[in-house]
Design a protein around this motif. Structure first.
Motif, PDB file in Angstrom:
ATOM      1  N   UNK A   1       0.869  -1.179   0.000  1.00  0.00           N
ATOM      2  CA  UNK A   1       0.000   0.000   0.000  1.00  0.00           C
ATOM      3  C   UNK A   1       0.912   1.237   0.000  1.00  0.00           C
ATOM      4  N   UNK A   2       0.799   2.115  -1.026  1.00  0.00           N
ATOM      5  CA  UNK A   2       1.745   3.241  -1.113  1.00  0.00           C
ATOM      6  C   UNK A   2       1.691   4.168   0.105  1.00  0.00           C
ATOM      7  N   UNK A   3       0.499   4.337   0.675  1.00  0.00           N
ATOM      8  CA  UNK A   3       0.398   5.252   1.829  1.00  0.00           C
ATOM      9  C   UNK A   3       1.118   4.694   3.051  1.00  0.00           C
ATOM     10  N   UNK A   4       1.026   3.380   3.228  1.00  0.00           N
ATOM     11  CA  UNK A   4       1.711   2.766   4.387  1.00  0.00           C
ATOM     12  C   UNK A   4       3.234   2.876   4.205  1.00  0.00           C
ATOM     13  N   UNK A   5       3.682   2.701   2.972  1.00  0.00           N
ATOM     14  CA  UNK A   5       5.127   2.844   2.715  1.00  0.00           C
ATOM     15  C   UNK A   5       5.556   4.256   3.076  1.00  0.00           C
ATOM     16  N   UNK A   6       4.779   5.262   2.673  1.00  0.00           N
ATOM     17  CA  UNK A   6       5.141   6.645   2.984  1.00  0.00           C
ATOM     18  C   UNK A   6       5.205   6.875   4.489  1.00  0.00           C
ATOM     19  N   UNK A   7       4.248   6.291   5.227  1.00  0.00           N
ATOM     20  CA  UNK A   7       4.274   6.442   6.684  1.00  0.00           C
ATOM     21  C   UNK A   7       5.528   5.767   7.242  1.00  0.00           C
ATOM     22  N   UNK A   8       5.828   4.590   6.751  1.00  0.00           N
ATOM     23  CA  UNK A   8       7.007   3.869   7.246  1.00  0.00           C
ATOM     24  C   UNK A   8       8.273   4.694   7.012  1.00  0.00           C
TER      25      UNK A   8
END
Ligand code: FE2
Length: 348
Positions: A310-317
């Protein structure tokens, strides 16, 4: 190599291995390098007469000071004592963030290893209660949770991996869900720590096999989310956890398993585990390959946005302060090695 010496022969720079029983000495860790005379004084004050030093990891002692080796009795703590010790460490405000993080990591590993010995519904429910303190610590104490994230493992085992994914997972969920939903965070946190519990039903020889798996072996490994969910769903209170454990190997593009669901059809908590799990798999030492540096692993997460993750989860990570210890990559690393490692991390 271990050498047994009198405490009066201890020097700064020696790597000491104290008895494993936590109450037998005044330190958080059993094994560490002596960095000050104060630590030696503490050992003496505690009434310890002899200690083992590891001469491969620190300063050695003159031959004449070596004593005959004696094995320290290994302490087998019960799950209850480990949980109590964990709580004690978390609540002790006098412990600095770094040793606190190390101790929490260590006791969490012990708790998970105990649970994996006997993953009954009752033990899982108890684990869920005991891990609440760790989840709270990650939610509330930024300094310690940053240190927890910085701890990387050099011995790769299911339970160490479980702790790492648990810590990354709670840190991610803290940002994704916000702090308002405290109660659910406990259930989520327990699920993050337990995501690979189904692996106890896969033959250990397959789990620990160095190198590539055969197609048949891989099919068996791919059953672990289903078995994990089944174990968790034996208890009504763990139904939700079971559901997101079931889907932790789904991919954002729908090419994962067991159901091949994609995008937002994958439970959000499963999408969180997927990122945390892959990052830890890529950065951990395995017997048959060198790990990615944190930077390389983050690049892989970015490259696989909207494909595996999920691109948003990657950004949060990527926005978390997760500067883990850099693990040097040997020179001569080729793109083929890197590609193989991505495969290794994605097959789990
Ligand atoms: Fe898994």
């Amino acid at each position: 190599m271990l050498k047994r010496i009198k405490v009066s022969d201890l020097k700064v720079g020696m790597y000491v291995e104290l008895p494993s029983a936590w109450h037998a000495h005044p330190f958080i860790r059993n094994n560490f390098t002596i960095t000050s005379q104060k630590q030696i004084d503490k050992i003496v004050e505690h009434g310890i007469l002899e200690v083992n030093i590891n001469v491969d990891k620190g300063v050695s002692a003159p031959e004449e000071s070596a004593l005959p080796r004696r094995e320290e009795p290994q302490e087998d703590l019960s799950a209850k004592v480990i949980a109590e010790k964990l709580k004690e460490v978390i609540e002790d405000k006098s412990i600095e963030p770094q040793p606190k993080a190390q101790a929490v990591h260590l006791y969490s590993e012990k708790m998970i290893s105990k649970l994996l010995e006997k993953p009954t519904g009752e033990n899982i429910a108890q684990f869920k209660k005991d891990i609440v303190n760790v989840v709270d610590l990650i939610l509330e104490d930024d300094a310690t949770s940053n240190h927890l994230r910085k701890l990387t493992s050099y011995d790769y085992d299911t339970y160490i991996h479980s702790v790492n994914v648990g810590v990354y997972g709670v840190s991610l969920a803290k940002v994704v869900f916000g702090r308002s939903d405290g109660h659910d965070m406990h259930a989520l946190g327990a699920g993050f720590f337990l995501h690979d519990i189904g692996k106890v039903y896969v033959d250990e020889a397959i789990i620990k096999k160095p190198g590539r798996l055969t197609d048949e072996e891989y099919e068996l490994v791919k059953m672990h989310p289903v078995w994990g969910a089944k174990v968790l769903m034996t208890s009504e209170k763990l139904l939700d956890i079971g559901r997101f454990v079931l889907h932790h190997h789904e991919r954002y593009d729908g090419r994962g398993y067991p159901d091949g669901i994609s995008g937002n059809a994958i439970p959000l908590a499963s999408r969180i585990i997927c990122v945390a799990d892959s990052y830890d798999a890529m950065t951990s030492q395995r017997s048959y390959r060198t790990p990615f540096t944190p930077q390389q692993a983050k690049e892989e997460l970015k490259r696989n946005k909207s494909i595996q993750f999920d691109p948003e989860i990657v950004d949060v990570f990527l926005s978390l302060d997760s500067e883990s210890q850099e693990v040097p990559i040997p020179s001569g690393e080729t793109d083929i090695n890197l590609a193989n490692r991505i495969w290794d991390s994605s097959k789990r």
